[in-house]
Design an enzyme around this catalytic site. Structure first.
Site, mmCIF file in Angstrom:
data_model
loop_
_atom_site.group_PDB
_atom_site.id
_atom_site.type_symbol
_atom_site.label_atom_id
_atom_site.label_comp_id
_atom_site.label_asym_id
_atom_site.label_seq_id
_atom_site.Cartn_x
_atom_site.Cartn_y
_atom_site.Cartn_z
ATOM 1 N N GLN A 1 0.652 -1.386 -0.044
ATOM 2 C CA GLN A 1 -0.041 -0.042 -0.028
ATOM 3 C C GLN A 1 0.808 1.135 -0.015
ATOM 4 O OE1 GLN A 1 -2.971 0.152 2.944
ATOM 5 N NE2 GLN A 1 -3.821 1.994 2.112
ATOM 6 N N PHE A 2 1.142 1.660 -1.108
ATOM 7 C CA PHE A 2 1.965 2.921 -1.369
ATOM 8 C C PHE A 2 1.444 4.324 -0.774
ATOM 9 C CE2 PHE A 2 -0.767 3.612 -5.095
ATOM 10 C CZ PHE A 2 -0.899 5.137 -5.047
ATOM 11 N N THR A 3 -0.020 4.174 -0.481
ATOM 12 C CA THR A 3 -0.423 5.372 0.338
ATOM 13 C C THR A 3 -0.258 5.630 1.605
ATOM 14 O OG1 THR A 3 -2.673 4.135 0.532
ATOM 15 C CG2 THR A 3 -2.498 5.267 -1.441
#
Length: 148
Positions: free
Chosen positions: A78-80
């Site tokens: 999850q890059f967010t």
């Protein structure tokens, strides 16, 4: 590197309506990578995660680790987690690692976790995933390599 660890009684990941990973008791782990992360950082994070004593023992105390309860892992990239919301209302993701590095470290983390945890399930890197879970507690821990 950031891990958002949620103690769950069950969790699942779906992509295009198909279940690609699901677990019962264990940890749902959202994984964020930045450009300065390395395999050594990942190793440190994995050791800390596996050692967390956040499951209840027979006395109701959070005293047992994932291994003690024979728990499973569901690992989701999850890059967010590296969203920067300081300016304006639209998050910036420039602090997130490059997709190439993030995928390489995500795959490394999966392989390393499989060495010590009998059941490791995953999402699909870069896919639009639908994650569902029943958070047990609720109990959520944020591990940030910059603060360890």
């Amino acid at each position: 590197m950031k891990f958002v660890i949620q103690r769950v009684t069950e969790a699942a990941v779906h992509v295009d309506g198909q279940c690609v990973g699901n677990i019962g008791k264990g940890f749902l782990v959202l994984i964020g990578v930045c450009d300065t992360d390395t395999e050594a950082v990942a190793d440190k994070m994995i050791r800390k995660m596996n050692g967390l004593r956040i499951f209840e023992d027979e006395n109701g105390k959070t005293n047992l680790s994932l291994g003690d309860v024979e728990g499973s892992l569901l690992l989701v990239s999850q890059f967010t987690l590296y969203a920067n919301c300081k300016k304006g209302n639209r998050p910036s993701f420039i602090e997130a690692g490059s997709p190439e590095l993030a995928e390489q470290l995500y795959e490394y983390i999966i392989a390393e976790c499989k060495k010590s945890v009998p059941e490791v399930q995953t999402g699909i890197f870069g896919a639009d995933m639908k994650v569902s879970l029943i958070n047990d507690g609720p109990f959520t821990i944020l591990l940030d390599s910059e603060k360890m």
